[in-house]
Motif scaffolding. Sequence first.
Motif, PDB file in Angstrom:
ATOM      1  N   UNK A  78      49.358   6.986  58.305  1.00  0.00           N
ATOM      2  CA  UNK A  78      48.297   7.654  57.857  1.00  0.00           C
ATOM      3  C   UNK A  78      47.448   7.007  56.620  1.00  0.00           C
ATOM      4  N   UNK A  79      46.382   7.185  56.608  1.00  0.00           N
ATOM      5  CA  UNK A  79      45.489   6.754  55.375  1.00  0.00           C
ATOM      6  C   UNK A  79      44.419   7.761  55.183  1.00  0.00           C
ATOM      7  N   UNK A  80      44.608   8.379  53.910  1.00  0.00           N
ATOM      8  CA  UNK A  80      43.565   9.629  53.747  1.00  0.00           C
ATOM      9  C   UNK A  80      43.117   9.386  52.420  1.00  0.00           C
ATOM     10  N   UNK A  81      41.828   9.861  52.264  1.00  0.00           N
ATOM     11  CA  UNK A  81      40.818   9.631  51.288  1.00  0.00           C
ATOM     12  C   UNK A  81      39.789  10.416  50.902  1.00  0.00           C
ATOM     13  N   UNK A  82      40.012  11.589  51.694  1.00  0.00           N
ATOM     14  CA  UNK A  82      39.029  12.783  51.230  1.00  0.00           C
ATOM     15  C   UNK A  82      39.348  13.474  50.029  1.00  0.00           C
ATOM     16  N   UNK A  83      38.389  13.904  49.464  1.00  0.00           N
ATOM     17  CA  UNK A  83      38.536  14.489  48.048  1.00  0.00           C
ATOM     18  C   UNK A  83      39.784  15.707  48.008  1.00  0.00           C
ATOM     19  N   UNK A  84      39.581  16.378  49.283  1.00  0.00           N
ATOM     20  CA  UNK A  84      40.516  17.629  49.229  1.00  0.00           C
ATOM     21  C   UNK A  84      41.852  17.188  49.473  1.00  0.00           C
ATOM     22  N   UNK A  85      42.128  15.906  50.424  1.00  0.00           N
ATOM     23  CA  UNK A  85      43.569  15.285  50.583  1.00  0.00           C
ATOM     24  C   UNK A  85      44.121  14.670  49.310  1.00  0.00           C
ATOM     25  N   UNK A  86      42.872  13.916  48.613  1.00  0.00           N
ATOM     26  CA  UNK A  86      43.686  13.347  47.484  1.00  0.00           C
ATOM     27  C   UNK A  86      43.857  14.469  46.400  1.00  0.00           C
ATOM     28  N   UNK A  87      43.199  15.495  46.174  1.00  0.00           N
ATOM     29  CA  UNK A  87      43.467  16.681  45.185  1.00  0.00           C
ATOM     30  C   UNK A  87      44.919  17.199  45.579  1.00  0.00           C
ATOM     31  N   UNK A  88      44.994  17.493  47.148  1.00  0.00           N
ATOM     32  CA  UNK A  88      46.440  18.062  47.204  1.00  0.00           C
ATOM     33  C   UNK A  88      47.802  17.197  47.037  1.00  0.00           C
ATOM     34  N   UNK A  89      47.593  15.973  47.222  1.00  0.00           N
ATOM     35  CA  UNK A  89      48.602  14.902  46.896  1.00  0.00           C
ATOM     36  C   UNK A  89      48.953  14.545  45.385  1.00  0.00           C
ATOM     37  N   UNK A  90      47.796  14.628  44.842  1.00  0.00           N
ATOM     38  CA  UNK A  90      47.823  14.331  43.510  1.00  0.00           C
ATOM     39  C   UNK A  90      48.516  15.478  42.642  1.00  0.00           C
ATOM     40  N   UNK A  91      48.050  16.700  42.957  1.00  0.00           N
ATOM     41  CA  UNK A  91      48.744  18.022  42.496  1.00  0.00           C
ATOM     42  C   UNK A  91      50.233  17.999  42.833  1.00  0.00           C
ATOM     43  N   UNK A  92      50.485  17.666  44.011  1.00  0.00           N
ATOM     44  CA  UNK A  92      52.040  17.785  44.538  1.00  0.00           C
ATOM     45  C   UNK A  92      52.627  16.521  43.600  1.00  0.00           C
ATOM     46  N   UNK A  93      52.148  15.374  43.224  1.00  0.00           N
ATOM     47  CA  UNK A  93      52.776  14.340  42.563  1.00  0.00           C
ATOM     48  C   UNK A  93      53.025  14.715  40.965  1.00  0.00           C
ATOM     49  N   UNK A  94      52.195  15.529  40.561  1.00  0.00           N
ATOM     50  CA  UNK A  94      52.098  16.043  39.181  1.00  0.00           C
ATOM     51  C   UNK A  94      53.122  17.164  39.060  1.00  0.00           C
ATOM     52  N   UNK A  95      53.569  17.852  40.036  1.00  0.00           N
ATOM     53  CA  UNK A  95      54.462  19.022  39.996  1.00  0.00           C
ATOM     54  C   UNK A  95      55.839  18.241  40.104  1.00  0.00           C
ATOM     55  N   UNK A  96      55.930  17.122  41.287  1.00  0.00           N
ATOM     56  CA  UNK A  96      57.323  16.532  41.334  1.00  0.00           C
ATOM     57  C   UNK A  96      57.513  16.018  39.998  1.00  0.00           C
TER      58      UNK A  96
END
Length: 267
Positions: free
Chosen positions: A228-246
């Motif tokens: 899967x390749x995801x690039x919608x703003x809401x998808x990017x925000x979700x994964x960026x936030x998850x990585x910040x928490x990690x």
Amino acid sequence: MMRKLRARNGMTLEEAGRLVGVSKATISRYETQQGPVKWLVVEALCREYGASDAERQAVVALAKEAKQQNWWHSFADYLPESASLLLTLEDEAVREDHFASVYVPGLLQTRSYAEAVQHASEMRRPPEEIEQLVNLRIKRQAILSRPHPPHLWVVLDESVLRRVVGSRETMRAQLTRLLEANEAPGVTLQVLPFAGGAHSAAKGSFVILGGPEPSLDVIYVETHVGSLFMEKDEELDHYRLAFDYLRAQALDMAASSALIEEARREM
């Protein structure tokens, strides 16, 4: 020319990519003439942009004349289209953020570890094809030693260190590779310990491929039946936030190296 046609039609990169089935990062690359292009995609874009016949023929002719090929062209017989897209995006990335919950990311794998992973996941492929996939994975690692490599930030679940892939000897060599990587410039490696408990990415591994600007970032997730390749703003925000928490929950680099060393001694 391609950018002018898109702008004239009032389309965003994402809208154009969606119409022809490619990522907005690919559209950007076509517009800046970075790397090879597929003339069929160029022709499809021209039609979607409402280009005149003369404009379309001129742009497609230029695309057909482009002789540059990706370095992985020789592996094309073994690669699905999704893998080619990943390699294209990776070749253009300025940073890669990895969360790994099962295996060491390919960019940091030793050959023997990569062989064990491929044999486990590609049960029906003949040995010669598996060897080519391993060769490809090892060659990918050259991006870390090029003049301007992407910054690699990796968060490993502790289970990655404890899972014996191949043999204990293979694992000792792989853990040594991780320790070396954590001393290299341009690489940040952290371990998310078991003691940390629940975390923001319990649903699995992912990669954030950072483009030249944040709007060109792409999320990459592997599945059993493809990618899967995801690039919608809401998808990017979700994964960026998850990585910040990690990153915040994981051990710092020094403590991570100490835990890797402990796992290596126990192998």
